[in-house]
Write a protein that holds these residues in place. Structure first.
Motif, PDB file in Angstrom:
ATOM      1  N   GLU A 153       0.835  -1.195   0.000  1.00 38.48           N
ATOM      2  CA  GLU A 153       0.000   0.000   0.000  1.00 38.48           C
ATOM      3  C   GLU A 153       0.875   1.252   0.000  1.00 38.48           C
ATOM      4  OE1 GLU A 153      -0.503  -2.588   1.889  1.00 38.48           O
ATOM      5  OE2 GLU A 153      -2.632  -3.016   2.187  1.00 38.48           O
ATOM      6  N   SER A 202       2.634   1.809  -3.495  1.00 33.95           N
ATOM      7  CA  SER A 202       1.705   2.139  -4.578  1.00 33.95           C
ATOM      8  C   SER A 202       1.101   3.525  -4.343  1.00 33.95           C
ATOM      9  CB  SER A 202       0.619   1.071  -4.727  1.00 33.95           C
ATOM     10  OG  SER A 202      -0.071   0.899  -3.523  1.00 33.95           O
ATOM     11  N   LEU A 203       0.845   3.877  -3.076  1.00 31.40           N
ATOM     12  CA  LEU A 203       0.302   5.218  -2.827  1.00 31.40           C
ATOM     13  C   LEU A 203       1.332   6.300  -3.144  1.00 31.40           C
ATOM     14  CD1 LEU A 203      -1.866   4.790   0.377  1.00 31.40           C
ATOM     15  CD2 LEU A 203      -2.618   5.349  -1.922  1.00 31.40           C
ATOM     16  N   PHE A 214       1.056   6.682  -6.791  1.00 25.93           N
ATOM     17  CA  PHE A 214      -0.179   7.377  -7.170  1.00 25.93           C
ATOM     18  C   PHE A 214      -0.057   8.874  -6.878  1.00 25.93           C
ATOM     19  CE2 PHE A 214      -2.644   3.241  -6.744  1.00 25.93           C
ATOM     20  CZ  PHE A 214      -2.870   3.154  -8.094  1.00 25.93           C
ATOM     21  N   ALA A 245      -3.870  10.308  -1.785  1.00 30.39           N
ATOM     22  CA  ALA A 245      -2.801   9.359  -1.500  1.00 30.39           C
ATOM     23  C   ALA A 245      -1.981   9.826  -0.299  1.00 30.39           C
ATOM     24  CB  ALA A 245      -1.906   9.202  -2.729  1.00 30.39           C
TER      25      ALA A 245
END
Lengths: 500, 195
Positions: A111, A114-115, A118, A145
């Protein structure tokens, strides 16, 4: 019945490849992430790092382009390229700082990384936006994000508090921005930035709808760049967030917000600059002064750097108040470049001192660091001196360009206030140096920096950037100036078909 | 749309809007909000944006408002007993809101009148026209919205997920600061400790 043809839209794929690469990288991490334990998340970090490097190379290939893609939704020019490169470097350094931190703190790696990607995508969109909707969507992608990233230290109540505060105030400010965009759309009849400029260049200076929209957008961006009086969230959010995320906020979020802010106000609302430059004058004075004065009394290094980040936003807004002169625009971009490297480096040193489950983020924790870890102390000293504006480092040259551009624009009083502020700031920056070099140390056990190559590289990158950009300013200044000129010089298109 | 119907719908939206903030029971607030959103949907339809009007009602009333109600029931939120508290803040808020409303009224009065009235294309407001617009002029915005929602989902899951096994703290011998309870208690905010 209108014939629907794809040819009506200019699909220029090549310039958006960096954006696609970052999105794909984030998705790959989400797909492989669940199979990986939180302690071994460094592998995911390496995937993120490679993604960012790929996007960086792709961005280098697109430099020199000057196109409006997707019917004007994306403006791909050297301005967007410049900001994309700065954002990608900030993202890469952030990931480098995170590799060990995330594993040590048992943060959910899939998480987290990937955040981060993003958020980087949102930042790049803000830099490339050619219309107001993309600016808004980029800002939201980035913000949502980062709201989540701030709360990632689940065991620390400060982190949750920071996330909630940042989220509530951020959502509030987004409302202002969106309302402003709606009013500007109402006044000009378009959301594409080039036609907005063409419209405001005609007879808009006294249109109350436009002025109200302008004011609302100013508030929205003021929150994101942490300008006083919209700064209340900053110290708490910076203090509570995981330290790599703090660095990401202080550099990535700020640079991206300024990318959108500068493009909209200096370039596309430039024709009505008489209506907003006085407001920015006041905003600059407040932001510099409040930031520097409150920074004086901070005992926590992250809070101190938060107020320092506020003060630096004030210097940049000073450059914006110098209206739409190209010289000021280039100087702002150069200043952001130097600020990014210096601030990233400073946070990397803060991370180097931390241990799992224990934040060593008080300024007194730096006491005697020069004796136990001379390398870390020297790097921190360089960053502090650069932030204070001591020659020949990047911070000094940036301030020099910025202040002289403002002087040329006739803002004498503003520059005097800014110079006084710089003098004040020397006090709290040198306090860190005094703690490190002149005080007797309380032997702290820092995890060996040589065992954390990514963090070491981040610090080295910070030092190299701070010194090189300061000592050889010419190529960077030239790049900054031409990048700004690329955005400012594009001929305003008269019409786009909004409703066909 | 006849001006009379527009006026009626607009006035109804304002009255229902007051209902959202004046009710004590949160369920009633949500129902009043649903009323506002249905009213807006009807307004959109009256302005020829038929698809948008239906989407407004389906998405906001059908999905989001129901979600609000579920959250209220799940958390068992009761009617606010302390309605008389924070009077100063409420007064300040009312004054600020009134000032903003006055400002908007002044702006609308002084805004330049619309000079040309464009006739809408024949297919305005249809699903086809909306789709065409989404997949041409607003293609990037449309795609980015999906990434935005994905990021929001990832963030929400990350924050809602169970906290993994508690961290093993450094032993007191290694750390000067947590060695005595007194020193850590004196400055509870300065150090991150897991429970």
């Amino acid at each position: 019945m209108n014939q629907f043809t794809l040819a009506a839209v200019n699909f220029a794929w090549l310039p958006i490849l960096p954006l696609i690469a970052v999105t794909l990288g984030a998705m790959v991490i989400m797909l492989v992430g669940p199979g990986i334990d939180d302690e071994d998340s460094a592998g995911l970090g390496l995937i993120a790092l490679m993604t960012v490097l790929a996007a960086f190379v792709l961005t280098l290939f697109t430099l020199g382009e000057n196109t409006l893609s997707f019917g004007g939704a994306l403006a791909l020019d050297d301005y967007s390229g410049f900001f994309e490169l700065v954002i990608l470097v900030a993202t890469a350094v952030t990931i480098g700082m995170s590799l060990d931190y995330v594993a040590d703190e048992r943060i959910a790696g899939a998480e987290y990384y990937s955040l981060i990607l993003f958020a980087a995508l949102g930042m790049m969109l803000m830099a490339t936006a050619g219309d107001l909707i993309i600016i808004f969507l980029g800002l939201e992608t980035m913000s949502i994000a980062v709201y989540a990233l701030v709360g990632f230290l689940r065991r620390d109540p400060r982190s949750s508090e920071a996330a909630l505060k940042y989220f509530l105030l951020g959502a509030f400010s987004t409302g202002f921005l969106l309302y402003g965009i709606a009013l500007v759309y109402g006044a000009t009849g378009t959301i594409r930035l080039d036609p907005v400029r063409a419209a405001v260049a005609t007879d808009m200076a006294s249109n109350p709808l436009l002025l109200m929209g302008l004011g609302m957008m100013l508030i929205g961006f003021g929150f994101k760049v942490a300008a006083v009086p919209f700064h209340m969230w900053t110290p708490d959010a910076y203090e509570g967030a995981p330290t790599p995320v703090t660095a990401f906020m202080a550099v990535g979020v700020k640079v991206a917000a300024f990318a959108g802010f500068l493009r909209i106000f200096l370039v596309h609302l430039g024709p009505v600059s008489a209506q907003w430059s006085a407001v920015l004058w006041v905003l600059a004075v407040l932001t510099m002064s409040v930031g520097n004065l409150i920074a004086l009394v901070q005992s926590n290094i992250k809070r101190m750097l938060a107020y320092s980040a506020i003060a630096h936003a004030g210097y940049i807004i000073l450059g914006m108040a110098a209206a739409s002169s190209h010289q000021a625009g280039g100087a702002i971009l150069y200043y952001l470049l130097g600020y990014s490297f210096t601030t990233l480096g400073a946070f990397a040193v803060v991370i180097a001192l931390e241990r799992a489950g224990e934040a060593r983020d008080r300024i007194s924790d730096f006491r005697g660091l020069a004796r136990t870890h001379p390398g870390l102390a020297a790097a921190m000293a360089i960053f502090m001196l650069s932030l204070a504006g001591v020659p020949p480092l990047a911070g000094f040259v940036g301030k020099f360009y910025l202040f002289s551009a403002a002087l040329n624009a006739g803002l004498v009083w503003l520059v005097i206030i800014a110079a006084l502020n710089s003098a004040i700031s020397v006090y709290y920056y040198t306090r860190v140096i005094v703690e490190m070099y002149a005080r007797e140390g309380n032997e702290i056990d820092v995890k060996r920096i040589g065992a954390r190559p990514a963090l070491l590289l981040s610090i080295v990158a910070g030092v190299a950037g701070t010194v090189l950009i300061g000592i050889f300013p010419q190529p960077y200044m030239g790049a900054s100036a031409s990048a700004f000129a690329a955005a400012a010089g594009r001929p305003a298109l008269k019409t786009t078909a909004m409703l066909r | 749309m006849p001006i009379g119907i527009f006026m009626f719908l607009a006035a109804f939206a304002i009255i229902a809007g007051f209902g959202v903030i004046m009710q004590r029971n949160p369920v009633h607030c949500v129902l009043a909000l649903a009323l506002v959103l249905i009213d807006l949907g009807v307004l959109f339809m009256g302005l020829d944006a038929v698809t948008l009007g239906f989407l407004q009602i389906i998405v906001y009333v059908g999905a989001i408002m129901v979600l609000f109600l579920f959250v209220i029931w799940l958390l068992n939120i009761q009617a606010d007993p302390g309605a008389g508290r924070h009077l100063g803040l409420k007064l300040f808020g009312s004054i600020a809101a009134a000032a903003l409303a006055a400002e908007f009224a002044a702006i609308i009065v002084h805004a330049p009148k619309i000079r040309e009235i464009r006739t809408l294309p024949a297919d305005f407001g249809t699903v086809a026209a909306l789709a065409r617009s989404l997949f041409s002029d607003y293609l990037v915005a449309f795609e980015v919205t999906s990434v935005l929602l994905l990021a929001a989902i990832v963030g929400a899951i990350a924050l809602a997920r169970k906290v993994s096994a508690p961290l093993v703290l450094v032993t007191p011998a290694l750390s000067r600061d947590v060695s005595t309870p007194a020193s850590s208690a004196s400055d509870p905010a300065a150090h991150r400790k897991s429970a």
